[in-house]
Design a protein around this motif. Structure first.
Motif, short mmCIF file in Angstrom:
data_model
loop_
_atom_site.label_atom_id
_atom_site.label_comp_id
_atom_site.label_asym_id
_atom_site.label_seq_id
_atom_site.Cartn_x
_atom_site.Cartn_y
_atom_site.Cartn_z
N GLN A 36 -49.14 72.80 5.07
CA GLN A 36 -49.36 74.08 5.74
C GLN A 36 -49.28 73.91 7.25
N HIS A 37 -49.87 72.84 7.80
CA HIS A 37 -49.80 72.60 9.24
C HIS A 37 -48.36 72.36 9.68
N SER A 38 -47.59 71.64 8.89
CA SER A 38 -46.20 71.37 9.21
C SER A 38 -45.39 72.67 9.22
N ARG A 39 -45.66 73.53 8.26
CA ARG A 39 -44.96 74.81 8.15
C ARG A 39 -45.29 75.69 9.36
N ASP A 40 -46.56 75.73 9.74
CA ASP A 40 -46.96 76.53 10.89
C ASP A 40 -46.42 75.95 12.20
N PHE A 41 -46.36 74.63 12.29
CA PHE A 41 -45.79 73.98 13.48
C PHE A 41 -44.33 74.39 13.64
N TRP A 54 -45.77 84.52 7.63
CA TRP A 54 -44.98 84.07 6.49
C TRP A 54 -45.05 85.14 5.41
N ASP A 55 -43.90 85.61 4.97
CA ASP A 55 -43.81 86.55 3.86
C ASP A 55 -43.17 85.78 2.71
N GLY A 56 -44.01 85.09 1.94
CA GLY A 56 -43.49 84.19 0.92
C GLY A 56 -42.87 82.99 1.60
N ASP A 57 -41.57 82.80 1.43
CA ASP A 57 -40.85 81.72 2.09
C ASP A 57 -40.05 82.20 3.29
N VAL A 58 -40.24 83.45 3.68
CA VAL A 58 -39.50 84.03 4.79
C VAL A 58 -40.39 84.09 6.02
N LEU A 59 -39.89 83.56 7.12
CA LEU A 59 -40.62 83.58 8.39
C LEU A 59 -40.27 84.84 9.14
N VAL A 60 -41.30 85.57 9.59
CA VAL A 60 -41.11 86.79 10.37
C VAL A 60 -41.73 86.53 11.75
#
Length: 66
Positions: A36-41, A54-60
Motif C-alpha cells: 500500500q505504501h509503495s502504491r501511494d508513493f 484510487w478507484d480500484g486499480d485506476v489512479l485519479v
C-alpha cells in the motif's frame, strides 16, 4: 500427439496461474502495508504532489483537493 502437447501446456498454464493468484491473496501484515505504501508513493509521484484517489486499480489525480 500434437493435441496432447497443447492440452498439457494449457493445464500447466492454468495450474501456474492458480498458484500465482493464491500467492497474491496471501499478502498479510507487513507485506500488505508495504504494498500500500509503495502504491501511494507511486501515486504521489505521478500526480506530482496533488491530491489523488484510487478507484480500484485506476489512479485519479485531482487538480484541487476533493
Amino acid at each position: 500427439m500434437k493435441e496432447a502437447a497443447w492440452l498439457i501446456a494449457a493445464v500447466l498454464a492454468l495450474g501456474l496461474g492458480a498458484v500465482a493468484a493464491h500467492e497474491d491473496d496471501t499478502l498479510q501484515g507487513d507485506e500488505l502495508q508495504q504494498a500500500q505504501h509503495s502504491r501511494d508513493f507511486a501515486a504521489r509521484k505521478v500526480c506530482q504532489g496533488q491530491a489523488f484517489e484510487w478507484d480500484g486499480d485506476v489512479l485519479v489525480c485531482y487538480r484541487e483537493a476533493p
